[in-house]
Design an enzyme around this catalytic site. Structure first.
Site, PDB file in Angstrom:
ATOM      1  N   HIS A  81       0.815  -1.213   0.000  1.00 55.44           N
ATOM      2  CA  HIS A  81       0.000   0.000   0.000  1.00 55.44           C
ATOM      3  C   HIS A  81       0.853   1.269   0.000  1.00 55.44           C
ATOM      4  O   HIS A  81       2.001   1.269   0.441  1.00 55.44           O
ATOM      5  CB  HIS A  81      -0.932   0.009   1.201  1.00 55.44           C
ATOM      6  CG  HIS A  81      -2.031  -1.009   1.088  1.00 55.44           C
ATOM      7  ND1 HIS A  81      -2.993  -1.163   2.059  1.00 55.44           N
ATOM      8  CD2 HIS A  81      -2.323  -1.914   0.129  1.00 55.44           C
ATOM      9  CE1 HIS A  81      -3.834  -2.117   1.702  1.00 55.44           C
ATOM     10  NE2 HIS A  81      -3.440  -2.602   0.532  1.00 55.44           N
TER      11      HIS A  81
ATOM     12  N   GLU B 193       0.758   4.008   1.805  1.00 62.47           N
ATOM     13  CA  GLU B 193       1.210   4.518   3.104  1.00 62.47           C
ATOM     14  C   GLU B 193       2.423   3.730   3.597  1.00 62.47           C
ATOM     15  O   GLU B 193       3.398   4.327   4.081  1.00 62.47           O
ATOM     16  CB  GLU B 193       0.078   4.434   4.130  1.00 62.47           C
ATOM     17  CG  GLU B 193      -1.164   5.227   3.758  1.00 62.47           C
ATOM     18  CD  GLU B 193      -2.174   4.440   2.912  1.00 62.47           C
ATOM     19  OE1 GLU B 193      -3.271   4.969   2.714  1.00 62.47           O
ATOM     20  OE2 GLU B 193      -1.864   3.315   2.453  1.00 62.47           O
TER      21      GLU B 193
ATOM     22  N   CYS C 188      -5.724   1.394   5.617  1.00 60.95           N
ATOM     23  CA  CYS C 188      -6.250   0.128   6.154  1.00 60.95           C
ATOM     24  C   CYS C 188      -5.671  -0.104   7.556  1.00 60.95           C
ATOM     25  O   CYS C 188      -4.796   0.637   8.018  1.00 60.95           O
ATOM     26  CB  CYS C 188      -5.870  -1.025   5.223  1.00 60.95           C
ATOM     27  SG  CYS C 188      -4.102  -1.444   5.258  1.00 60.95           S
TER      28      CYS C 188
ATOM     29  N   CYS D 148      -1.702  -0.703   7.443  1.00 60.97           N
ATOM     30  CA  CYS D 148      -0.935   0.532   7.274  1.00 60.97           C
ATOM     31  C   CYS D 148      -1.043   1.411   8.516  1.00 60.97           C
ATOM     32  O   CYS D 148      -0.082   2.064   8.911  1.00 60.97           O
ATOM     33  CB  CYS D 148      -1.399   1.290   6.033  1.00 60.97           C
ATOM     34  SG  CYS D 148      -0.909   0.491   4.489  1.00 60.97           S
TER      35      CYS D 148
END
Length: 160
Positions: free
Chosen positions: A78, A80, A104, A107
């Protein structure tokens, strides 16, 4: 007389996150992130994609299907997390992150551990999922503030 219609900090950093999202090869959801210090210095950027060394052509981008190994979710890193991993400094304490999609739960754990204290997000389209509900719960417990970015309605044209 100085220019008056310059980008405000939030506009600038969300713009960097949006531009970073354009690097993603995900055909469904392109996400970008920009981590910023307390002094408004860009510390790192990231976008969602396959891990280094894992070819974008050899791993799946599908979201649906019966075979978990044939879906992107087990492979994609992801935005992040990539922004955290791309950081080469020593301290992100009290930093904030601008992200095009609410983080999420996975993260969020990394953001909390890295010392990030504020999340500014553009979209929260998965707000009713267990992952985002858990993320918001952890942010509350860890005193990480989050707020929705308020678009300014500015349009920019970049010729690259």
């Amino acid at each position: 007389m100085k220019k008056e219609n310059y980008l405000k900090w939030d506009e600038y950093f969300m713009g960097i996150a949006l531009l970073s999202a354009e690097r993603s090869k995900d055909p469904h959801t392109s996400v970008g992130a920009c981590i910023v210090s307390q002094n408004n210095k860009i510390l790192s950027v990231g976008y969602n994609g396959m891990p280094r060394g894992c070819s974008d052509d050899d791993y799946p981008w599908e979201r649906e299907g019966e075979n978990e190994l044939g879906k992107k979710y087990l492979y994609v890193c992801h935005a992040e997390l990539n922004a955290i991993l791309n950081y080469s400094g020593v301290d992100m304490s009290h930093a904030k992150i601008y992200t095009t999609l609410f983080p999420c739960n996975e993260c969020t754990k990394a953001l909390i551990q890295a010392g990030i204290r504020e999340v500014i997000y553009l979209s929260d389209k998965y707000s009713d999922t267990a992952s985002v509900i858990a993320a918001k719960r952890m942010m509350g417990s860890a005193h990480v503030a989050y707020r929705k970015y308020q678009p300014a309605g500015k349009k920019l044209h970049l010729e690259l």
